[in-house]
Design an enzyme around this catalytic site. Structure first.
Site, PDB file in Angstrom:
ATOM      1  N   PHE A  60     -65.767  34.182 -26.551  1.00  0.00           N
ATOM      2  CA  PHE A  60     -65.155  32.985 -25.428  1.00  0.00           C
ATOM      3  C   PHE A  60     -66.086  33.212 -24.453  1.00  0.00           C
ATOM      4  O   PHE A  60     -66.874  34.106 -24.221  1.00  0.00           O
ATOM      5  CB  PHE A  60     -63.737  33.713 -25.311  1.00  0.00           C
ATOM      6  CG  PHE A  60     -62.580  32.902 -25.845  1.00  0.00           C
ATOM      7  CD1 PHE A  60     -61.998  32.223 -26.653  1.00  0.00           C
ATOM      8  CD2 PHE A  60     -62.333  32.300 -24.486  1.00  0.00           C
ATOM      9  CE1 PHE A  60     -61.240  31.414 -27.393  1.00  0.00           C
ATOM     10  CE2 PHE A  60     -60.997  31.427 -24.644  1.00  0.00           C
ATOM     11  CZ  PHE A  60     -60.376  31.051 -25.737  1.00  0.00           C
ATOM     12  N   GLN A  71     -57.269  27.090 -11.243  1.00  0.00           N
ATOM     13  CA  GLN A  71     -58.444  27.148 -12.311  1.00  0.00           C
ATOM     14  C   GLN A  71     -58.289  25.645 -13.266  1.00  0.00           C
ATOM     15  O   GLN A  71     -57.548  25.018 -13.381  1.00  0.00           O
ATOM     16  CB  GLN A  71     -58.413  27.994 -13.107  1.00  0.00           C
ATOM     17  CG  GLN A  71     -59.710  27.607 -14.777  1.00  0.00           C
ATOM     18  CD  GLN A  71     -59.959  29.050 -15.319  1.00  0.00           C
ATOM     19  OE1 GLN A  71     -58.637  29.133 -16.378  1.00  0.00           O
ATOM     20  NE2 GLN A  71     -60.058  29.700 -15.635  1.00  0.00           N
ATOM     21  N   HIS A  85     -59.701  23.585 -16.078  1.00  0.00           N
ATOM     22  CA  HIS A  85     -60.376  23.932 -17.351  1.00  0.00           C
ATOM     23  C   HIS A  85     -61.184  22.497 -17.653  1.00  0.00           C
ATOM     24  O   HIS A  85     -60.846  21.990 -17.351  1.00  0.00           O
ATOM     25  CB  HIS A  85     -59.132  24.364 -18.204  1.00  0.00           C
ATOM     26  CG  HIS A  85     -59.915  24.106 -19.863  1.00  0.00           C
ATOM     27  ND1 HIS A  85     -60.397  23.967 -20.276  1.00  0.00           N
ATOM     28  CD2 HIS A  85     -58.965  26.001 -20.167  1.00  0.00           C
ATOM     29  CE1 HIS A  85     -60.625  24.748 -21.602  1.00  0.00           C
ATOM     30  NE2 HIS A  85     -59.840  25.955 -21.156  1.00  0.00           N
ATOM     31  N   LEU A 125     -54.947  20.176 -23.761  1.00  0.00           N
ATOM     32  CA  LEU A 125     -56.640  21.321 -23.268  1.00  0.00           C
ATOM     33  C   LEU A 125     -56.817  21.333 -24.840  1.00  0.00           C
ATOM     34  O   LEU A 125     -56.351  20.868 -25.646  1.00  0.00           O
ATOM     35  CB  LEU A 125     -55.471  22.491 -23.256  1.00  0.00           C
ATOM     36  CG  LEU A 125     -56.653  23.550 -23.020  1.00  0.00           C
ATOM     37  CD1 LEU A 125     -57.063  23.441 -21.964  1.00  0.00           C
ATOM     38  CD2 LEU A 125     -56.055  24.940 -23.046  1.00  0.00           C
ATOM     39  N   GLU A 156     -61.395  26.728 -25.143  1.00  0.00           N
ATOM     40  CA  GLU A 156     -62.648  27.025 -25.157  1.00  0.00           C
ATOM     41  C   GLU A 156     -63.494  27.685 -26.756  1.00  0.00           C
ATOM     42  O   GLU A 156     -64.343  27.636 -26.393  1.00  0.00           O
ATOM     43  CB  GLU A 156     -62.067  27.930 -23.998  1.00  0.00           C
ATOM     44  CG  GLU A 156     -63.665  28.861 -23.484  1.00  0.00           C
ATOM     45  CD  GLU A 156     -63.423  29.557 -22.183  1.00  0.00           C
ATOM     46  OE1 GLU A 156     -62.538  29.030 -21.227  1.00  0.00           O
ATOM     47  OE2 GLU A 156     -63.954  30.570 -22.070  1.00  0.00           O
ATOM     48  N   HIS A 194     -55.306  23.507 -14.322  1.00  0.00           N
ATOM     49  CA  HIS A 194     -54.567  24.563 -15.857  1.00  0.00           C
ATOM     50  C   HIS A 194     -54.448  26.118 -15.519  1.00  0.00           C
ATOM     51  O   HIS A 194     -52.861  25.662 -15.987  1.00  0.00           O
ATOM     52  CB  HIS A 194     -55.658  24.642 -16.593  1.00  0.00           C
ATOM     53  CG  HIS A 194     -56.000  25.418 -17.567  1.00  0.00           C
ATOM     54  ND1 HIS A 194     -54.929  25.384 -19.103  1.00  0.00           N
ATOM     55  CD2 HIS A 194     -55.998  26.808 -17.528  1.00  0.00           C
ATOM     56  CE1 HIS A 194     -54.667  26.025 -19.928  1.00  0.00           C
ATOM     57  NE2 HIS A 194     -56.177  27.688 -19.394  1.00  0.00           N
TER      58      HIS A 194
END
Lengths: 253, 603
Positions: free
Chosen positions: B117, B237, B239, B249, B252, B364
């Site tokens: 990640f 944040q 994303h 979303l 990741e 996000h």
């Protein structure tokens, strides 16, 4: 494009609207890729703020906005307008008491869910190294499909057996039980199949098959119910779910 | 008003709230969970890729490395003691979740499987490490379900669809909350010895967001109005990989499995911005890179998006170029990322196995929020003064383990680790204290506010104000900001707040399930949080993590290794905001290990 949305409404507090009635709303400039949920929001925000529905994540994961759309259960956030045509009917899901418009009382549904022991049971001592219980990926795969359930009630409220008899636990509760019955780590599988062998358990399922296409998570609901039936008949859980060759090599490096 | 009495009142039933409820119950306390949604509808359920824990099941790993990555990912604004509590607590928490039955994917030896990640490395940034424990791409769903199941097993008291609208304080202590039962419209008072806010974030301040409609920051806004400061609100944040225009979303984990970002010219552009870990740099870095590419005219078809490509042929080509032996095929992608494929097929008509996905950054996650110490106790100043009986955990809290930018997977870690701590601590606390009475007139003020909204006869519908606020925040308080854009946002939000207070009207005059009324009230929460976000961002004259100022492009460690606290006083119509920048970042790891000292952040 222009779309007419016909909504079955009901408001216990509004004189003359206590009983169900239909109301039509016309929306202009609808894009084919718009979600039905967005259209319901447009109606609520631009035309009539009293329109009442549940929603949260808006992408098919939280399970709030189950409704009967053109006669079939869906999540409003997972249906695109291009798939519904220019005339759309929207009703509350069936078999649960309506509170207001598209909002139903979910408590009977959750009571059935709670009745099947929807929690992991394993009272053996934990591994001495303080780490995880081991499970092969193949054993993990056996119940993968039923772990996807989001408790939206699309399956249960599409089931004619449930409509006819609200005491039937319904497909969603059986799916949740399946997730534990076939988990090799769980020890209460016999208690659960005993609960489901009762008259309002799995045998109320007449394999009508409405539940499977209704599931927004594409769970093979009817198949899961069948596997639970088989586990009850055979009094065992091994060898019932047809495991494919599921071992996935972890990426190296 | 009906009064309920429970020792510990947990507000919110996502991962943090359920963890708090479980552990407060285990600690012997009488607990009530009060939530505006059915617990399984909570936003934790949408978390996809994994939960980070240095189990070392596939690669050598250590909590110290995890803490380092967290501190570096946070651009050295994270409190280092909190990062260490997070990293150490992660291992225990993940093992415990497995013992509760969470169906993690498995390694060939039957251990919990882990994947790569963004920003997660071993040996202090030397190489990427497989740390994210996952259950397909629905790890958050499994955590939420497992915790709710365990709460049912423990017979925890749930008040589902009760929306908390005020915090009750007396003699400087938290003594309960006021909630509206959505089904009836009745006000209820929950009298407690301790209150735990686990009420989530406020991504709905922006118009492209991954956040659920219900992410309106109620708990944070209520606290702010009751004199609790908000910490580090400027750090929100974005994303990098939201579905174009929709904001949904794309985990990741796609890049963790080898997926790459491709610009309109067909180039893998992250090589230029993060030569070592490329597409798996931390999220602020990747989001800025996407904006920079778009600014240079390298968006796809000249538009404001780029591609995320996880087609096996693309992934394998780059694996080969990098000398990696891994290869993937379509079946592997289907198995590892089923939900992502479903989202793209449903919403875009794009099949990621055969086509790249159009993506843009999406609002996000709030790094900021209600300030707490590592015991999850709410603190209100630079001296870490605790508010007795008040706790916060999860996204609504700012402990601050994430600093200026949260690493992927650490939100799930945060909510299980600090949710658990808040429950344990609250149970201990209530054992040792007597009941403090409710304040006189408890609930009257908020009842009056709801009456105002219900009867207001203005010209504006709340959704118009909300849409405007979301656009203002997107345009001016997004990935890049300047003094000019931030001032503009602060001014316009203040105007919108004024209109919210004087010029709205709603349609629904009923009491049962009046979502028209509740949405209007939630808009008030969003406006308050948007305003303190813009003001906090305006005040911080440097660039750090998710806060990128075009007019102050450099990080300024000399002046800004401090947290922002913003306080609100005065009447809702004319609030006075005070900023405090005296709360220093905890640097306790650095004191004994120079590797934790701030340095240039390179990925």
């Amino acid at each position: 494009m222009e779309v007419t949305i016909r909504i079955k409404r009901q408001n216990p507090e509004m004189p003359g609207k206590e009983k169900p009635y239909w109301q039509e709303f016309v929306l202009k400039d609808v894009e084919p890729t718009d979600r039905l949920l967005e259209m319901l929001h447009r109606i609520k925000w631009e035309q009539d703020g009293t329109l009442t529905l549940r929603r949260s994540c808006a992408h098919g994961v939280c399970g709030s906005d189950a409704m009967r759309i053109n006669g079939v259960n869906h999540l409003a956030c997972k249906v695109l307008m291009k798939d519904l045509g220019p005339k759309v009917t929207v009703e509350p899901i069936l078999g649960l008491p309506v509170i207001k418009d598209l909002v139903v009382d979910m408590e009977p549904f959750f009571a059935h869910y709670r009745s099947i022991m929807p929690f992991f049971v394993n009272d053996t001592p934990l591994p001495e190294d303080g780490r995880e219980r081991r499970q092969s990926q193949a054993d993990r795969e056996v119940f993968d499909d039923t772990t996807k359930c989001i408790l939206c009630a699309c399956c249960t409220t599409s089931c004619p057996s449930f409509w006819a008899n609200g005491k039937y636990v319904g497909p969603a509760a059986i799916v949740q039980a399946h997730r534990f019955i076939f988990d090799t780590r769980d020890q209460a599988w016999e208690d659960r199949i005993n609960i489901l062998a009762e008259p309002n358990g799995v045998w109320r399922c007449r394999t009508v098959y409405n539940c499977t296409p209704a599931c927004p998570r594409e769970i093979q609901v009817t198949r899961a119910i069948g596997e639970v039936k088989l586990a009850i008949r055979r009094r065992k859980r091994e060898g019932i779910v047809n495991t494919k060759d599921v071992v996935i090599a972890a990426p190296g490096g | 008003m009906k009064v309920h009495k429970h020792e510990v009142i947990v507000v919110g039933a996502g991962g943090a709230g359920l963890m708090a409820a479980l552990y407060a119950s285990k600690g012997g306390a009488d607990v009530a969970v009060v939530s505006k949604l059915y617990p399984t509808r909570s936003h934790t359920g949408t978390a996809q890729g994994g939960i980070g824990a240095a189990l070392g099941n596939l690669d050598d790993d250590s909590p110290l490395y995890h803490a380092y990555d967290t501190v570096k990912g946070g651009d050295w604004l994270a409190d280092q003691n909190a990062a260490m509590v997070l990293a150490e607590g992660a291992i225990e928490a993940v093992i415990e979740l497995e013992h509760m039955g969470l169906p993690f994917d498995r390694t060939p030896e039957g251990k919990i499987s882990q994947r790569r990640f963004g920003g997660h490395t071993s040996e202090f940034g030397k190489q990427l490490v497989r740390r994210a424990c996952h259950a397909a791409d629905r790890t958050g769903h499994m955590i939420l379900q497992t915790l709710y199941q365990q709460c049912i097993k423990k017979d925890v008291n749930f008040f589902d669809e009760f929306q908390v609208v005020d915090l009750l304080m007396n003699q400087g202590q938290a003594v309960g909350v006021v909630a509206i039962q959505l089904g009836t419209g009745d006000f209820h008072i929950f009298h407690g010895k301790a209150v735990i806010f686990a009420s989530g974030g406020w991504g709905r301040c922006w118009n492209v967001t991954s956040n659920a409609h219900s992410m309106t920051g109620d708990g944070a806004a209520i606290s702010l109005r009751r004199g609790i400061p908000m910490q580090d609100m400027e750090f929100f944040q974005f994303h990098p990989t939201g579905i174009y225009k929709m904001g949904i979303l794309i985990t990741e984990g796609v890049r963790g499995e080898g997926g790459v970002l491709i610009n309109g010219k067909g180039e893998r552009f992250m090589e230029k911005y993060a030569p070592s870990v490329k597409d798996l740099a931390s999220r602020d870095v990747v989001s800025r890179a996407i904006y920079d590419e778009i600014k240079k005219g390298n968006g796809v078809k000249g538009k404001d998006y780029v591609y995320l490509d996880v087609r096996p042929e693309t992934v394998n080509r780059f694996f080969a170029e990098e000398g990696k032996k891994d290869r993937i095929d379509a079946a592997y992608v289907e198995k590892k990322l089923p939900d992502i494929l479903d989202f793209c097929r449903t919403y875009l008509g794009v099949d990621p196995v055969h086509e790249p996905m159009p993506i843009q950054p999406t609002a996000h996650y709030a790094m900021g929020g209600i300030p707490t110490n590592v015991r999850a106790e709410v603190v209100i100043d630079e001296n870490w003064t605790v508010v007795p009986g008040l706790y916060a955990a999860g996204e609504t809290a700012c402990v601050s383990c994430h600093g200026a930018n949260r690493l992927g997977t650490n939100s799930l870690v945060d909510l299980v680790v600090f949710g658990r701590i808040s429950g344990i601590r609250a149970a201990e606390y209530v054992r040792g204290v007597d009941w403090t009475p409710l304040p006189a007139d408890a609930g009257k003020e908020i009842e009056a506010e709801f009456k105002r909204i219900r009867t207001s006869k203005g010209k504006t519908k709340p959704y118009e104000l909300r849409a405007r606020m979301q656009q203002v925040m997107m345009d001016n308080v997004g990935v890049y900001r300047t003094a000019e854009t931030l001032q503009k946002a602060a001014d316009e939000i203040a105007t919108l707040r004024e209109r919210f207070l004087t010029d709205i009207s709603i349609d629904d005059q009923g009491y049962k399930f009046n979502t028209d009324l509740m949405e209007a009230w939630e808009l008030g929460c969003l406006l308050d949080l948007a305003e303190v976000t813009a003001l906090s961002a305006l005040n911080r004259t440097e660039s750090r993590g998710a806060h990128s100022r075009d007019d102050y492009p450099k990080r300024d460690d000399e002046n800004w290794l401090v947290h922002t606290l913003i306080y609100r006083e005065g009447h809702a119509r004319d609030p006075k905001y005070t900023l405090n920048t005296k709360k220093k970042v905890d640097r306790s790891l650095e004191a004994t290990d120079p590797r934790f000292a701030p340095k240039v952040r390179v990925y």
